[in-house]
Design an enzyme around this catalytic site. Sequence first.
Site, PDB file in Angstrom:
ATOM      1  CE  LYS A  85      52.555  51.164  55.445  1.00 29.12           C
ATOM      2  NZ  LYS A  85      52.778  50.717  57.117  1.00 29.12           N
ATOM      3  CB  THR A 125      56.856  49.735  56.086  1.00 36.03           C
ATOM      4  OG1 THR A 125      55.827  50.020  57.730  1.00 36.03           O
ATOM      5  CG2 THR A 125      57.561  48.462  56.219  1.00 36.03           C
ATOM      6  CG  HIS A 166      35.223  24.428  29.689  1.00 37.77           C
ATOM      7  ND1 HIS A 166      35.999  24.282  28.563  1.00 37.77           N
ATOM      8  CD2 HIS A 166      35.671  23.440  30.781  1.00 37.77           C
ATOM      9  CE1 HIS A 166      37.043  23.861  28.609  1.00 37.77           C
ATOM     10  NE2 HIS A 166      36.604  23.536  30.186  1.00 37.77           N
TER      11      HIS A 166
END
Length: 296
Positions: free
Chosen positions: A14, A61, A258
Site C-alpha cells: 500500500k 493491501t 545557474h
Amino acid sequence: MSETTYVKQCAYGKTLVRFMKKDICPKTKTHTVYEMDVQSLLTGELEESYTKADNSIVVPTDTQKNTIYVFAKNNDVSVPEVFAAKLAKHFVDKYKHIHGAALDITITPWTRMEVQGKPHSHSFIRNPGETRKTHVVFSEGKGFDVVSSLKDVLVLKSTGSGFTNFHKCEFTTLPEVTDRIFSTSIDCNYTFKHFDTFEELAGFDFNSIYEKVKEITLETFALDDSESVQATMYKMADTIINTYPAINEVYYALPNKHYFEINLAPFNIDNLGSNCSLYQPQAYPSGYITCTVARK
C-alpha cells in the site's frame, strides 16, 4: 503457468498511507504533531498469486493500510526509522509466507510556531523547504537495512564559489569564473551499517543523526571556498562518514541552479566580472552532479 516465462521478482503493498498523530505531554500539556506518508511492500512466496491467481496468499493491501494506522495509534512514531522497522518486522513475523518487508516513510515537517516571542503549545507552521525520508528493509533471518534522506533543501550563496581550469574543447563556450553564485537543491541519502536485531536498531538516535547530517551539509556549503560542486559535495559526505561510524555510505545529488551575469554593455553599464551585481536566474538547463562516498 507459461512454459516460456517466470516471475523473476514481485512485491506488493500500500502506498500513500497518510496520517497525522498528535502527542500531548502529560506534564506541560504541550502538543507535538507528526504527519507521515507510509508505503509498505511485501515479498515472499507470492508467485502463484500472479501465475495462478491464487489470492489465498495475498495479504490485502487494505489490511496493510489498517495495520499502519493501528501501529501509529499504539506506538511512538517520533523516530520514523524505528517505526518503519517495527512495522516491517511485524509483517514478516505475522505472515509465514512473507519473508521480507520494505517500509518507506516521508515526513511532512511542522515547526512549532513562535507567538509573542514564545514557542506556542499547539500551533505550528509548515516548513516547505525540507523533506525527511527513510527506507527500511527487514529480511527474515537477516536483519534490517536502513537508508535515510534529507531532500528539497534549497540553498544559495552569493560568493565563495568559482569554477576554473576545467576541460575545454571545440564545444566549450563557458568562461572561467573565480566568483559566482552557487545555488542547489540538496538531495542526500545516508546508508547505515546493517542491524542484526530490532533492539540494536531501536537504540540508535536517528533524529539527532538527521539533524547533524543537515548541519554538516549546510555548514560545509556555507564555509567551503568551493572550487566545484563536485569538490564541495565530497567534503560533505566525507565529514558525515567520519563523524558517524554507523554510516557506511553517503549519496548526494546537487543540481547546479545557474545564475548568469546580465550583459548591460549596450546601455554603457559594466555588469560583468567583478562589477556584476545583477544576475538572471536560469530555470533550465542546469548542471546535475551526483556522488556516492563509501567507507573503505
